[in-house]
Design a protein around this motif. Structure first.
Motif, PDB file in Angstrom:
ATOM      1  N   HIS A 118       0.148   3.472  -2.522  1.00 48.81           N
ATOM      2  CA  HIS A 118      -0.461   4.329  -3.393  1.00 48.81           C
ATOM      3  C   HIS A 118      -1.562   5.398  -2.672  1.00 48.81           C
ATOM      4  O   HIS A 118      -1.539   6.425  -2.900  1.00 48.81           O
ATOM      5  CB  HIS A 118      -1.312   3.432  -4.642  1.00 48.81           C
ATOM      6  CG  HIS A 118      -0.467   2.818  -5.685  1.00 48.81           C
ATOM      7  ND1 HIS A 118      -0.058   3.732  -6.742  1.00 48.81           N
ATOM      8  CD2 HIS A 118      -0.126   1.738  -5.991  1.00 48.81           C
ATOM      9  CE1 HIS A 118       0.792   2.880  -7.395  1.00 48.81           C
ATOM     10  NE2 HIS A 118       0.759   1.953  -7.051  1.00 48.81           N
ATOM     11  N   SER A 121       0.507   7.791  -1.356  1.00 50.04           N
ATOM     12  CA  SER A 121       1.196   9.000  -2.250  1.00 50.04           C
ATOM     13  C   SER A 121       0.054   9.668  -2.872  1.00 50.04           C
ATOM     14  O   SER A 121       0.473  11.223  -3.061  1.00 50.04           O
ATOM     15  CB  SER A 121       1.633   7.984  -3.737  1.00 50.04           C
ATOM     16  OG  SER A 121       0.661   7.892  -4.432  1.00 50.04           O
ATOM     17  N   ASP A 172       5.906  10.085  -7.363  1.00 48.63           N
ATOM     18  CA  ASP A 172       5.822   8.921  -8.112  1.00 48.63           C
ATOM     19  C   ASP A 172       7.165   8.132  -8.371  1.00 48.63           C
ATOM     20  O   ASP A 172       6.934   6.892  -8.581  1.00 48.63           O
ATOM     21  CB  ASP A 172       5.352   9.503  -9.532  1.00 48.63           C
ATOM     22  CG  ASP A 172       3.832  10.056  -9.611  1.00 48.63           C
ATOM     23  OD1 ASP A 172       3.221   9.695  -8.915  1.00 48.63           O
ATOM     24  OD2 ASP A 172       3.766  10.713 -10.559  1.00 48.63           O
ATOM     25  N   VAL A 175       7.133   6.219  -5.342  1.00 48.04           N
ATOM     26  CA  VAL A 175       6.208   5.183  -5.315  1.00 48.04           C
ATOM     27  C   VAL A 175       6.766   3.857  -6.365  1.00 48.04           C
ATOM     28  O   VAL A 175       6.743   2.647  -5.845  1.00 48.04           O
ATOM     29  CB  VAL A 175       5.049   5.589  -5.865  1.00 48.04           C
ATOM     30  CG1 VAL A 175       3.968   4.522  -6.216  1.00 48.04           C
ATOM     31  CG2 VAL A 175       4.306   6.446  -4.682  1.00 48.04           C
ATOM     32  N   GLU A 179       7.462  -0.069  -4.973  1.00 50.03           N
ATOM     33  CA  GLU A 179       6.628  -1.065  -5.729  1.00 50.03           C
ATOM     34  C   GLU A 179       7.641  -1.972  -6.200  1.00 50.03           C
ATOM     35  O   GLU A 179       7.306  -3.152  -5.759  1.00 50.03           O
ATOM     36  CB  GLU A 179       6.128  -0.631  -6.765  1.00 50.03           C
ATOM     37  CG  GLU A 179       4.336  -0.326  -6.498  1.00 50.03           C
ATOM     38  CD  GLU A 179       3.762   0.227  -7.922  1.00 50.03           C
ATOM     39  OE1 GLU A 179       4.269   0.479  -8.922  1.00 50.03           O
ATOM     40  OE2 GLU A 179       2.477   0.329  -7.678  1.00 50.03           O
TER      41      GLU A 179
END
Length: 185
Positions: A118, A121, A172, A175, A179
């Protein structure tokens, strides 16, 4: 002229997203990948060489990397490079073959890595927003020099914003995928 500004912004934003993707490859997920050691430099006859230029790196199984230096003399240098790196892995040497065993990630470590993703990002998004700011500044300069009209300027700024939104959406998505990869057991 306005289209050139837009194309330049699009290209630079795409490069930012790609650089972000490349940075995330270095964050290990528990599965072995040769990309984990791509950034390592080995002292080879007095100069630092990328590991891929002095050894063969292969994935043996889901949690093991095998590094085979091309010359027997540099096995020690490769070991030193691995130990000195930020990988936190201990090489196991058998003759001229070096094995790296990747331990399973703990729940706590997975959460730390997610936070790291994060934060990376956010850096990528800041870079994208800076590109947008630069493009909008160029448009305002053209408006100040009366090379474009107010309407053209407004329209182009709106298009630049769409390109920016698209690039941030790409970040996004990257990411989200990373994740899921990190949290998969």
């Amino acid at each position: 002229m306005l289209n050139e500004i837009k194309k330049d912004a699009q290209t630079r934003m795409a490069k930012s997203v790609e650089a972000f993707r490349h940075d995330l490859v270095k964050i290990r997920t528990g599965r072995a990948s040769t990309a984990i050691v791509d950034h390592l430099k080995v002292n080879y006859y007095g100069s630092d060489m990328p590991l891929a230029q002095v050894a063969t790196v292969a994935v043996t199984d889901a949690r093991t990397l095998t590094i085979t230096p091309w010359e027997k003399q540099i096995v020690g240098a490769v070991e030193k490079a691995i130990l000195a790196s930020d990988l936190g892995l201990t090489p196991n040497t058998a003759g001229t073959t070096i094995r790296l065993n990747l331990p399973a990630l703990t729940e706590e470590r997975r959460k730390e890595l997610t936070k790291l993703v994060h934060s990376e990002s956010e850096n990528a998004k800041v870079a994208i927003r800076n590109i947008r700011r630069d493009a909008n500044q160029q448009i305002k300069e053209l408006l100040k020099e009366k090379k474009v009209t107010e309407d053209e300027s407004g329209r182009m700024e709106a298009e630049i914003q769409k390109v920016t939104d698209s690039a941030i959406k790409d970040v996004d998505e990257v990411v989200k995928a990373k994740e899921q990869e990190l949290m998969a057991v």
